[in-house]
Design a protein around this motif. Sequence first.
Motif, short mmCIF file in Angstrom:
data_model
loop_
_atom_site.label_atom_id
_atom_site.label_comp_id
_atom_site.label_asym_id
_atom_site.label_seq_id
_atom_site.Cartn_x
_atom_site.Cartn_y
_atom_site.Cartn_z
N ALA A 67 18.65 -12.83 40.56
CA ALA A 67 19.86 -12.45 40.72
C ALA A 67 19.99 -11.12 41.36
O ALA A 67 18.98 -10.35 41.03
CB ALA A 67 20.85 -12.62 39.51
N VAL A 68 21.07 -10.71 41.84
CA VAL A 68 21.24 -9.65 42.66
C VAL A 68 21.22 -8.36 41.42
O VAL A 68 22.22 -8.85 40.28
CB VAL A 68 22.64 -9.35 43.32
N THR A 76 27.54 -2.89 38.93
CA THR A 76 28.01 -3.93 38.14
C THR A 76 27.73 -5.18 38.83
O THR A 76 28.54 -6.22 38.34
CB THR A 76 29.34 -3.61 37.50
N ALA A 77 26.78 -5.16 39.79
CA ALA A 77 26.61 -6.43 40.50
C ALA A 77 25.67 -7.30 39.81
O ALA A 77 26.39 -8.54 40.27
CB ALA A 77 25.73 -6.11 41.92
N SER A 78 25.17 -7.10 38.91
CA SER A 78 24.18 -8.09 38.25
C SER A 78 25.14 -9.06 37.36
O SER A 78 25.77 -8.57 36.69
CB SER A 78 22.97 -7.44 37.56
N HIS A 109 20.17 -4.53 34.38
CA HIS A 109 19.31 -5.25 35.29
C HIS A 109 19.50 -4.26 36.40
O HIS A 109 20.44 -4.43 37.49
CB HIS A 109 19.99 -6.36 35.52
N TRP A 110 18.32 -3.46 36.76
CA TRP A 110 18.62 -2.52 37.78
C TRP A 110 17.29 -2.60 38.48
O TRP A 110 16.07 -2.52 38.23
CB TRP A 110 18.69 -0.97 37.16
N THR A 134 20.28 -15.70 31.15
CA THR A 134 20.84 -16.52 32.49
C THR A 134 21.44 -15.53 33.73
O THR A 134 21.67 -14.58 33.33
CB THR A 134 21.95 -17.56 31.86
N THR A 135 21.54 -16.37 34.70
CA THR A 135 22.06 -15.60 35.85
C THR A 135 23.61 -16.00 36.14
O THR A 135 24.02 -15.36 36.98
CB THR A 135 21.25 -15.65 37.07
N SER A 136 24.00 -16.51 35.24
CA SER A 136 25.35 -17.12 35.41
C SER A 136 26.36 -16.59 34.60
O SER A 136 25.90 -15.97 33.48
CB SER A 136 25.57 -18.71 35.00
N ALA A 137 27.68 -16.37 35.37
CA ALA A 137 28.41 -15.44 34.29
C ALA A 137 29.25 -16.26 33.41
O ALA A 137 30.26 -16.01 32.70
CB ALA A 137 29.59 -14.76 35.42
N GLY A 138 29.08 -17.65 33.65
CA GLY A 138 29.97 -18.65 32.96
C GLY A 138 29.53 -18.63 31.46
O GLY A 138 28.62 -18.08 30.96
N THR A 139 29.76 -19.97 30.77
CA THR A 139 29.43 -20.10 29.40
C THR A 139 28.00 -20.62 29.28
O THR A 139 27.44 -21.52 30.13
CB THR A 139 30.39 -21.20 28.85
#
Length: 446
Positions: A67-68, A76-78, A109-110, A134-139
Amino acid sequence: MSFLLLLVVLTFSKCKKSSDEAAPFNAPSTNDTTISAVTSSGTKTLDVSKASSDGGFSYKVYNDLGAVSDNTQNPTASTVRIFENGKELGPAHSAHADIRTLGKGRFSHWSSSLYFSSSDNTDPRTNGRTYTYTTSAGTVAPVLPPAITTPAPTGIIGYAMVDGTTTGGVNGQTVVVTTLAALKTAVESSAPMVIKVSGKITGTGFLNVKSNKTIQGVKGSSLEGVGLMVYGTSNIIIQNMTIRNVVSYSNIIIKEGAHHVWVDHCDLSSDRNHGWDYYDGLLDVGKRADYVSLSWNRLHDNHIPMLIGFGDENTDDIGHLRVTVYDNYFYNVSERQPGTRFGYMHVFNNYMLNGDGYAIGASMGATVRVDNNYFENQHIGLFTQYNAKPGYISGASTNIFKNCGADMVSTPASTWVPAYEYKSALIPAANVPAVVTAGAGATLNL
């Protein structure tokens, strides 16, 4: 216009993440942490066993998380989310200085690396927990914590391995004994010996254990009514013994300058039906004894199970009584888990259940470090206000006190910590009841 573009580039090149320097990305070496996918839940597992310390409470994982990452242009991109035994850590995007000094689950995550801390600032490489991301912002479906397993018995920890070693009867003859007479002959021999105790042996009084002995109970064996006394001798291991109902003496007593003694995985008991004076303690250390480790024992059904330092008048104990007490299970007792005088005692990862009086007492200047113990149903957890003078206690904040009365500590917290390495053996305090009840006592297949 060109000057303005150059100024912008220079400004970003000097940016810091929340007042902390942006960490450079280093290509992972063959020793760096690896990440393996977990396809069933959309999460991935962090193999933290090879994570490197980043100082303080921060640990660093070198890997592209897919992920970015946060960066100077967008801090705050990650979208990476970190979980410890299924519970989400955070806050994300934390300053690296805060991760090191505050911890408590903060992470960042830098620059294609992960900087993170555990929820309680323990070392994630050794605290036994599962870390996923996880790299998802969801549930995200929670990851169930792993079943708590009993650590395999390992080598001796603590004072029994300081200023010398404790090896018992190694390289000596191995004998199997099934009678009191045979046991007495073996333990009182001057020769190094490994003594296997088989079956049920009964009697009264005590046996004097000579130097360079290993005494091990075979599975199912017991010693009824007879204690073991380590009196002025050294290099002794007592392991996997079940000893019950010794009248007038402690089940095991270490005294008169005895040193380098390890008592491990024993089950020691009497009862509380005969009053306080009928039985003595279960596992006692005093009279200038030194360099002792007491581990993985069950001490139960007794008023005064463990005493370290026998009397206020024994001032010659000053400079002695260095004892490590770890992974023991005390239950259905009145006090002394342990009670201490004069020495330096390190008490960690013990489970103390159902104590009518105090659990750990420090008096007569004793210095006691308590780490990651679990106190439950104790009238008083930590106590210094008894005997002629108080002692000193440190590490109280690392322990858990459940349904306990207020501590009674009248002295400032000590700054003493033992010089030997032990932090890799610490169990999170919340896990102590499950781990210790499963592993303590005469549970070895010897």
